[in-house]
Scaffold this motif. Sequence first.
Motif, PDB file in Angstrom:
ATOM      1  N   SER A   1       0.888  -1.307  -0.016  1.00  0.00           N
ATOM      2  CA  SER A   1      -0.252   0.079   0.206  1.00  0.00           C
ATOM      3  C   SER A   1       0.836   1.106   0.059  1.00  0.00           C
ATOM      4  CB  SER A   1      -1.074  -0.070   1.130  1.00  0.00           C
ATOM      5  OG  SER A   1      -0.153   0.081   2.258  1.00  0.00           O
ATOM      6  N   ASP A   2       2.116   1.122   0.509  1.00  0.00           N
ATOM      7  CA  ASP A   2       3.141   2.420   0.385  1.00  0.00           C
ATOM      8  C   ASP A   2       3.967   2.019  -0.939  1.00  0.00           C
ATOM      9  OD1 ASP A   2       4.873   4.175   0.523  1.00  0.00           O
ATOM     10  OD2 ASP A   2       5.618   3.612   2.885  1.00  0.00           O
ATOM     11  N   PRO A   3       4.031   2.748  -1.689  1.00  0.00           N
ATOM     12  CA  PRO A   3       4.754   2.408  -3.066  1.00  0.00           C
ATOM     13  C   PRO A   3       6.400   2.824  -2.781  1.00  0.00           C
ATOM     14  CG  PRO A   3       3.113   3.805  -3.694  1.00  0.00           C
ATOM     15  CD  PRO A   3       2.729   3.573  -2.198  1.00  0.00           C
ATOM     16  N   THR A   4       6.690   3.645  -1.851  1.00  0.00           N
ATOM     17  CA  THR A   4       7.908   4.109  -1.414  1.00  0.00           C
ATOM     18  C   THR A   4       8.852   2.891  -0.764  1.00  0.00           C
ATOM     19  OG1 THR A   4       7.520   4.897   0.635  1.00  0.00           O
ATOM     20  CG2 THR A   4       7.088   6.512  -1.125  1.00  0.00           C
ATOM     21  N   LEU A   5       8.191   1.927  -0.614  1.00  0.00           N
ATOM     22  CA  LEU A   5       8.995   0.831  -0.007  1.00  0.00           C
ATOM     23  C   LEU A   5       9.769   0.093  -1.116  1.00  0.00           C
ATOM     24  CD1 LEU A   5       6.468  -1.296   2.456  1.00  0.00           C
ATOM     25  CD2 LEU A   5       8.556  -0.075   3.051  1.00  0.00           C
ATOM     26  N   TRP A   6       9.250   0.304  -2.384  1.00  0.00           N
ATOM     27  CA  TRP A   6      10.042  -0.086  -3.287  1.00  0.00           C
ATOM     28  C   TRP A   6      11.455   0.177  -3.355  1.00  0.00           C
ATOM     29  CZ3 TRP A   6       7.390  -1.905  -8.448  1.00  0.00           C
ATOM     30  CH2 TRP A   6       6.407  -2.989  -8.177  1.00  0.00           C
ATOM     31  N   LYS A   7      11.353   1.741  -3.078  1.00  0.00           N
ATOM     32  CA  LYS A   7      12.758   2.417  -3.014  1.00  0.00           C
ATOM     33  C   LYS A   7      13.797   1.810  -1.911  1.00  0.00           C
ATOM     34  CE  LYS A   7      11.353   7.222  -4.406  1.00  0.00           C
ATOM     35  NZ  LYS A   7      11.441   8.498  -3.696  1.00  0.00           N
ATOM     36  N   THR A   8      13.087   1.387  -0.794  1.00  0.00           N
ATOM     37  CA  THR A   8      14.002   1.084   0.511  1.00  0.00           C
ATOM     38  C   THR A   8      14.158  -0.665   0.704  1.00  0.00           C
ATOM     39  OG1 THR A   8      12.128   1.166   1.611  1.00  0.00           O
ATOM     40  CG2 THR A   8      13.326   3.251   1.867  1.00  0.00           C
TER      41      THR A   8
ATOM     42  N   ARG B   1      18.282  -6.057  -0.682  1.00  0.00           N
ATOM     43  CA  ARG B   1      17.024  -5.582   0.055  1.00  0.00           C
ATOM     44  C   ARG B   1      16.005  -6.763   0.118  1.00  0.00           C
ATOM     45  NH1 ARG B   1      17.581  -0.231   1.686  1.00  0.00           N
ATOM     46  NH2 ARG B   1      19.878  -0.006   2.024  1.00  0.00           N
ATOM     47  N   LEU B   2      15.630  -7.344  -1.103  1.00  0.00           N
ATOM     48  CA  LEU B   2      14.678  -8.201  -1.262  1.00  0.00           C
ATOM     49  C   LEU B   2      14.990  -9.496  -0.491  1.00  0.00           C
ATOM     50  CD1 LEU B   2      11.833  -9.039  -2.582  1.00  0.00           C
ATOM     51  CD2 LEU B   2      13.033  -9.696  -4.667  1.00  0.00           C
ATOM     52  N   ARG B   3      16.235  -9.741  -0.589  1.00  0.00           N
ATOM     53  CA  ARG B   3      16.447 -11.315  -0.184  1.00  0.00           C
ATOM     54  C   ARG B   3      16.251 -10.918   1.554  1.00  0.00           C
ATOM     55  NH1 ARG B   3      19.263 -15.944  -0.400  1.00  0.00           N
ATOM     56  NH2 ARG B   3      19.771 -15.347  -2.467  1.00  0.00           N
ATOM     57  N   GLU B   4      16.716  -9.924   2.006  1.00  0.00           N
ATOM     58  CA  GLU B   4      16.652  -9.438   3.465  1.00  0.00           C
ATOM     59  C   GLU B   4      14.989  -9.446   3.822  1.00  0.00           C
ATOM     60  OE1 GLU B   4      17.214  -5.573   6.416  1.00  0.00           O
ATOM     61  OE2 GLU B   4      18.665  -5.721   4.876  1.00  0.00           O
ATOM     62  N   TRP B   5      14.336  -8.815   3.107  1.00  0.00           N
ATOM     63  CA  TRP B   5      12.921  -8.837   3.341  1.00  0.00           C
ATOM     64  C   TRP B   5      12.367 -10.175   3.417  1.00  0.00           C
ATOM     65  CZ3 TRP B   5       9.345  -4.760   3.868  1.00  0.00           C
ATOM     66  CH2 TRP B   5       7.898  -5.328   3.980  1.00  0.00           C
ATOM     67  N   MET B   6      12.528 -11.050   2.406  1.00  0.00           N
ATOM     68  CA  MET B   6      12.084 -12.480   2.351  1.00  0.00           C
ATOM     69  C   MET B   6      12.586 -13.260   3.553  1.00  0.00           C
ATOM     70  SD  MET B   6      10.206 -12.341  -0.452  1.00  0.00           S
ATOM     71  CE  MET B   6      10.108 -13.685  -1.390  1.00  0.00           C
ATOM     72  N   THR B   7      13.928 -13.175   3.637  1.00  0.00           N
ATOM     73  CA  THR B   7      14.689 -14.160   4.839  1.00  0.00           C
ATOM     74  C   THR B   7      14.235 -13.758   6.180  1.00  0.00           C
ATOM     75  OG1 THR B   7      16.622 -13.194   4.623  1.00  0.00           O
ATOM     76  CG2 THR B   7      16.364 -15.126   3.252  1.00  0.00           C
ATOM     77  N   LYS B   8      14.021 -12.599   6.377  1.00  0.00           N
ATOM     78  CA  LYS B   8      13.552 -12.006   7.660  1.00  0.00           C
ATOM     79  C   LYS B   8      12.096 -11.937   7.910  1.00  0.00           C
ATOM     80  CE  LYS B   8      17.845  -9.409   9.187  1.00  0.00           C
ATOM     81  NZ  LYS B   8      18.158  -8.030   9.293  1.00  0.00           N
ATOM     82  N   LYS B   9      11.323 -12.502   6.770  1.00  0.00           N
ATOM     83  CA  LYS B   9       9.997 -12.635   6.818  1.00  0.00           C
ATOM     84  C   LYS B   9       9.235 -11.272   7.109  1.00  0.00           C
ATOM     85  CE  LYS B   9       9.723 -17.617   7.628  1.00  0.00           C
ATOM     86  NZ  LYS B   9      10.772 -17.825   6.344  1.00  0.00           N
ATOM     87  N   LYS B  10       9.565 -10.416   6.736  1.00  0.00           N
ATOM     88  CA  LYS B  10       8.950  -8.907   6.855  1.00  0.00           C
ATOM     89  C   LYS B  10       7.480  -9.009   6.340  1.00  0.00           C
ATOM     90  CE  LYS B  10      12.974  -6.227   7.061  1.00  0.00           C
ATOM     91  NZ  LYS B  10      13.966  -5.111   6.618  1.00  0.00           N
ATOM     92  N   ARG B  11       6.858  -8.264   6.891  1.00  0.00           N
ATOM     93  CA  ARG B  11       5.299  -8.076   6.336  1.00  0.00           C
ATOM     94  C   ARG B  11       5.050  -6.444   6.524  1.00  0.00           C
ATOM     95  NH1 ARG B  11       1.943 -12.495   6.659  1.00  0.00           N
ATOM     96  NH2 ARG B  11       0.864 -11.248   4.963  1.00  0.00           N
ATOM     97  N   THR B  12       4.069  -6.103   5.480  1.00  0.00           N
ATOM     98  CA  THR B  12       3.525  -4.692   5.419  1.00  0.00           C
ATOM     99  C   THR B  12       2.010  -4.920   4.795  1.00  0.00           C
ATOM    100  OG1 THR B  12       3.914  -2.319   4.658  1.00  0.00           O
ATOM    101  CG2 THR B  12       4.163  -4.251   3.113  1.00  0.00           C
ATOM    102  N   ASN B  13       1.494  -3.693   4.997  1.00  0.00           N
ATOM    103  CA  ASN B  13       0.035  -3.608   4.502  1.00  0.00           C
ATOM    104  C   ASN B  13      -0.043  -3.641   2.607  1.00  0.00           C
ATOM    105  OD1 ASN B  13      -1.085  -3.477   7.106  1.00  0.00           O
ATOM    106  ND2 ASN B  13      -0.674  -1.073   7.043  1.00  0.00           N
ATOM    107  N   ARG B  14      -0.910  -4.543   2.631  1.00  0.00           N
ATOM    108  CA  ARG B  14      -1.302  -4.625   1.010  1.00  0.00           C
ATOM    109  C   ARG B  14      -2.123  -3.581   0.411  1.00  0.00           C
ATOM    110  NH1 ARG B  14      -1.527 -10.156   2.012  1.00  0.00           N
ATOM    111  NH2 ARG B  14      -3.580 -10.030   2.159  1.00  0.00           N
ATOM    112  N   ALA B  15      -1.794  -3.289  -0.675  1.00  0.00           N
ATOM    113  CA  ALA B  15      -2.836  -2.278  -1.430  1.00  0.00           C
ATOM    114  C   ALA B  15      -4.184  -2.720  -1.592  1.00  0.00           C
ATOM    115  CB  ALA B  15      -2.351  -2.164  -2.961  1.00  0.00           C
ATOM    116  N   SER B  16      -4.927  -1.299  -1.360  1.00  0.00           N
ATOM    117  CA  SER B  16      -6.537  -1.833  -1.164  1.00  0.00           C
ATOM    118  C   SER B  16      -7.415  -2.395  -2.588  1.00  0.00           C
ATOM    119  CB  SER B  16      -7.296  -0.454  -0.664  1.00  0.00           C
ATOM    120  OG  SER B  16      -6.898   0.620  -1.520  1.00  0.00           O
TER     121      SER B  16
END
Length: 318
Positions: A184-191, A198-213
């Motif tokens: 739901s927050d497009p700026t997460l793609w930048k970070t 960063r994607l490997r870190e996101w996936m292996t640390k099992k991070k979550r965020t809100n999905r787009a409506s």
Amino acid sequence: MFETQNYEVTKGINYEYVYMKRNDDSKPTLLFLHGFPSSFYCWRHQINYFSKQGYGCLAPNLMGYGKTYSPLDEHEYKAKSMVQHLISLLDHLNLTKVIVLGHDWGVRPATRFVLYHPERTLGLILFNVGYEPPAKRDVEKVLQFTRETFGYELFGYWEFINSDDAAKIFEENADGALDIWYSSDPTLWKTDLAPLGRLREWMTKKKRTNRASYLTDKDYEIVRQVITEGVQSKLNWYKSFIVNIDWDDEKDLDPTIKRPVLYVAGTKDYILVPQFFANQKQHIPNLETIELNTSHWTMEEKPEDVNQIVEKWIEKIV
């Protein structure tokens, strides 16, 4: 949900597709080509709208998706072969000329369709990804260029996707993957998606965020199914591009797009940044660009706007 059909485009190669025949002879047929991690379903709002307006709508699952041919060898994912598959499907359905619409990775076969077969094309509509003419690409140089130009590597996540364990990690962390892809927050793609590591870190640390409506629960279930089965085949779109699979076929092609083109960009797409494709006009004599206040999933985020823009443009060129 749409009812799918299947056709063997060449021996041993099946394509699954949705087809609605036009019921107004003055309206063309639209060929919809999806990207990752989608399926023909990402065009649902356009198929619903344009079929009701009398247009023909043809939306295949591309290689790697659904019941369509999904080889594990990335060397089979050549744009030229895919275009031949699509031509075979058009012949089967007695369709002579179509307007081709591509989004994300679907832009690769969409643009090549017009390069190889302008005679089968009335026009070309590109979503988020602009036209990249035939070239031998060095991914390291592209990463360096985008880091210097935009402040972060736009395609740093390709390093993870190209790794041997990526498919397994996707399949085991489907919800986390879809959270970041459809955030739901497009700026997460930048970070958290684009920069190296960063994607490997996101996936292996099992991070979550809100999905787009704009994704309903039903939409989500359909997308989730895509990312939990046969992911390696889908990642082969990246892997084949990284090894310049198309270069031998394309090195002598005339890079000029000889049909009218509409490019619909998303101003909040922080990977497929509109400025990255600023040079495409050199190769497209008849180009119209429209920017919408969307992230990457433009046709799903603002379906009414997209449908109006597309219909107005089609009426102008046809």
